[in-house]
Design a protein around this motif. Structure first.
Motif, PDB file in Angstrom:
ATOM      1  N   ALA A 120     -10.257   3.568   1.725  1.00  0.00           N
ATOM      2  CA  ALA A 120      -9.279   3.606   0.625  1.00  0.00           C
ATOM      3  C   ALA A 120      -9.661   4.644  -0.419  1.00  0.00           C
ATOM      4  CB  ALA A 120      -9.195   2.227  -0.033  1.00  0.00           C
ATOM      5  N   ALA A 137       0.012  -0.567  10.084  1.00  0.00           N
ATOM      6  CA  ALA A 137       0.683  -1.709   9.468  1.00  0.00           C
ATOM      7  C   ALA A 137       1.908  -2.152  10.259  1.00  0.00           C
ATOM      8  CB  ALA A 137       1.074  -1.364   8.042  1.00  0.00           C
ATOM      9  N   ILE A 197     -13.219  -0.831   4.182  1.00  0.00           N
ATOM     10  CA  ILE A 197     -11.966  -0.679   3.409  1.00  0.00           C
ATOM     11  C   ILE A 197     -12.218   0.253   2.227  1.00  0.00           C
ATOM     12  CG2 ILE A 197     -10.246  -1.842   1.961  1.00  0.00           C
ATOM     13  CD1 ILE A 197     -10.608  -4.357   3.544  1.00  0.00           C
ATOM     14  N   VAL A 219      -2.519   4.366   7.936  1.00  0.00           N
ATOM     15  CA  VAL A 219      -2.198   3.054   7.346  1.00  0.00           C
ATOM     16  C   VAL A 219      -0.754   2.644   7.665  1.00  0.00           C
ATOM     17  CG1 VAL A 219      -1.894   1.808   5.159  1.00  0.00           C
ATOM     18  CG2 VAL A 219      -3.993   3.055   5.604  1.00  0.00           C
ATOM     19  N   LEU A 270       0.857  -1.182   0.000  1.00  0.00           N
ATOM     20  CA  LEU A 270       0.000   0.000   0.000  1.00  0.00           C
ATOM     21  C   LEU A 270       0.888   1.226   0.000  1.00  0.00           C
ATOM     22  CD1 LEU A 270      -2.610  -0.954   2.790  1.00  0.00           C
ATOM     23  CD2 LEU A 270      -2.639  -1.520   0.370  1.00  0.00           C
ATOM     24  N   ARG A 324      -1.797  -5.859  11.595  1.00  0.00           N
ATOM     25  CA  ARG A 324      -1.314  -6.568  10.385  1.00  0.00           C
ATOM     26  C   ARG A 324      -1.964  -7.937  10.278  1.00  0.00           C
ATOM     27  NH1 ARG A 324       3.810  -4.581   8.398  1.00  0.00           N
ATOM     28  NH2 ARG A 324       4.052  -6.251   6.911  1.00  0.00           N
ATOM     29  N   ARG A 376      -6.127   8.444   6.329  1.00  0.00           N
ATOM     30  CA  ARG A 376      -5.683   7.224   5.647  1.00  0.00           C
ATOM     31  C   ARG A 376      -4.168   7.247   5.434  1.00  0.00           C
ATOM     32  NH1 ARG A 376      -6.827   6.902  -0.648  1.00  0.00           N
ATOM     33  NH2 ARG A 376      -5.195   8.488  -0.508  1.00  0.00           N
ATOM     34  N   ASN A 377      -3.685   8.365   4.925  1.00  0.00           N
ATOM     35  CA  ASN A 377      -2.263   8.442   4.576  1.00  0.00           C
ATOM     36  C   ASN A 377      -1.352   8.336   5.795  1.00  0.00           C
ATOM     37  OD1 ASN A 377      -3.335   8.803   2.107  1.00  0.00           O
ATOM     38  ND2 ASN A 377      -2.668  10.928   1.836  1.00  0.00           N
TER      39      ASN A 377
END
Ligand SMILES: Cc1cc2nc3c(=O)[nH]c(=O)nc-3n(C[C@H](O)[C@H](O)[C@H](O)COP(=O)(O)OP(=O)(O)OC[C@H]3O[C@@H](n4cnc5c(N)ncnc54)[C@H](O)[C@@H]3O)c2cc1C
Length: 363
Positions: free
Chosen positions: A320, A339, A316, A335, A75, A345, A331-332
């Motif tokens: 997304a 993760a 999602i 994520v 991603l 994860r 989101r930016n």
């Protein structure tokens, strides 16, 4: 004891049902209103749960020989930052997604059925259901009444005739945004064998390798070709389509001895690649429950799994493909942070693999 099973619909889900009932010794008839198997690549990713379910019939071995192992998903929502989800970390014998166009998956299942003396009857639409309790009776175009079935399986897709005949609704909604997809033969500067989801010009672009020089591009805008990065030199557009995302599911999932599986029962966003896989899982469970004399448990077992997938894929998709700049910023930044956090994860890995649902007891 051999029972008579009628399956309406020979997409990947109906074909799986045919294989599963057949290998359990039942007399199966599978009919489809189409003229033959589809050539559209549609679902590209076969998940570990599906590979488990298709193993006893011998399909998995052939799928593995035909497909390519996708071992990671990447991603990248801000330039220079890429988060890699390593599927080989899955504690499972199939620790990858298998990339194979749906058209090829269907042909492998059709060939296996043919080797067992079972041919799909094309151009044979089911029209009406005359009796829902066994012996189930239905009318088939050009043939009239077909009676004496122990079970009728509705695997006839999102516009299911079986569902309509049962008077079961398909509540839900359609998302406003139109999405685009294209399978493109490209020249590539490097081997491309992992999934990549990125932000391009403020829009979402997912890239899935199909074959050595073919990539599936999906975007949350109709014009997907305009977003393809320059390093992928576009040579040939093999398939292009625009689609609206619908999130719907049927309830109840059966009436009498007539059951809904696959897209006839649920449709949702392609995020996470669960659509075809979830339907194949329905087929496996229904065949097993039938043998146990426990089809009455089908809805109680499948609805929570289906609802979980609808909820997750909806979230999602919203995350997304955000409508608001604030969600885009969240989101930016979130994520990459999430993760790095092992429980987050693992949560995602398990769901993409289809392994969050109860383990099939027959395997
Ligand atoms: C553009 C596109 C892209 C997609 N991408 C993905 C993806 O990346 N990942 C993913 O998991 N899923 C994806 N999907 C969804 C996936 O293709 C479906 O979930 C899957 O095909 C469902 O299989 P099914 O067998 O339930 O239904 P279908 O594949 O729709 O098959 C239903 C069959 O029933 C037949 N039929 C219909 N009515 C009758 C009748 N009255 N009598 C007899 N037969 C009948 C039809 O001819 C058809 O062959 C995509 C779908 C589309 C359209």
């Amino acid at each position: 004891m051999t029972k008579r099973i009628l399956i309406a619909g020979a997409g990947p889900v109906g074909l799986t049902a045919a294989l599963e009932f057949n290998r359990r010794g039942h007399a199966v008839r599978i009919i489809d209103k189409g003229t033959g198997p589809s050539d559209e690549s549609r679902a590209l990713a076969i998940n570990p749960r599906t590979l488990d379910i298709l193993a006893p019939s011998g399909a998995t071995e052939r799928l593995l020989a035909a497909g390519r192992k996708l071992r990671a998903a990447n991603l990248s929502f801000s330039p220079g930052h890429r988060v890699r989800f390593d599927l080989t970390a899955l504690p499972h014998r199939f620790n990858f997604m298998l990339g194979l166009p749906q058209s090829r998956t269907e042909r492998i299942l059709i060939d296996l059925l043919a080797e067992r003396g079972l041919a799909v009857e094309w151009k044979t639409p089911l029209e009406t259901i005359e009796r829902i309790d066994a012996p189930v009776a239905a009318t088939i175009a050009g043939e009239g009444l077909s009676d004496g079935w122990d079970l009728l399986v509705g695997a006839d897709g999102a516009h299911s005739t079986v569902r309509r005949n049962l008077g079961i609704g398909f509540p839900g909604h359609q998302l406003e945004r139109e999405w685009g997809l294209a399978d493109v033969r490209v020249g590539m500067p490097y081997p491309f064998d992992e999934l990549l989801v990125m932000s391009r010009e403020g829009r979402l672009l997912a890239m899935i390798p199909v074959e050595d020089d073919i990539v599936r591009f999906i975007s949350d805008q109709r014009d997907v070709l305009g977003l393809i990065p320059d390093e992928f030199v576009q040579k040939d557009i093999l398939w292009q389509s625009a689609f609206a995302i619908n999130e719907r599911r049927a309830e109840p999932l059966s009436k009498g001895d007539v059951f809904l599986i696959g897209d006839a029962a649920h449709i949702h966003s392609p995020a996470g690649g669960r659509g075809m896989n979830l339907g194949i899982e329905d087929a496996g469970w229904l065949a097993w429950l039938f043998d146990q004399g426990e089809t009455g448990r089908y809805q109680a077992l499948r609805l929570p799994v289906i609802d979980g997938v609808l909820d997750l894929t909806s979230r999602i998709t919203a995350f997304a493909s955000p409508r608001s700049p604030l969600v885009r910023i969240a989101r930016n930044t979130l994520v990459p942070l999430l993760a790095r956090f092992p429980p987050a994860r693992n949560f995602m890995l398990k769901r993409v693999a289809g392994l969050e649902s109860p383990d099939p007891p027959w395997l």
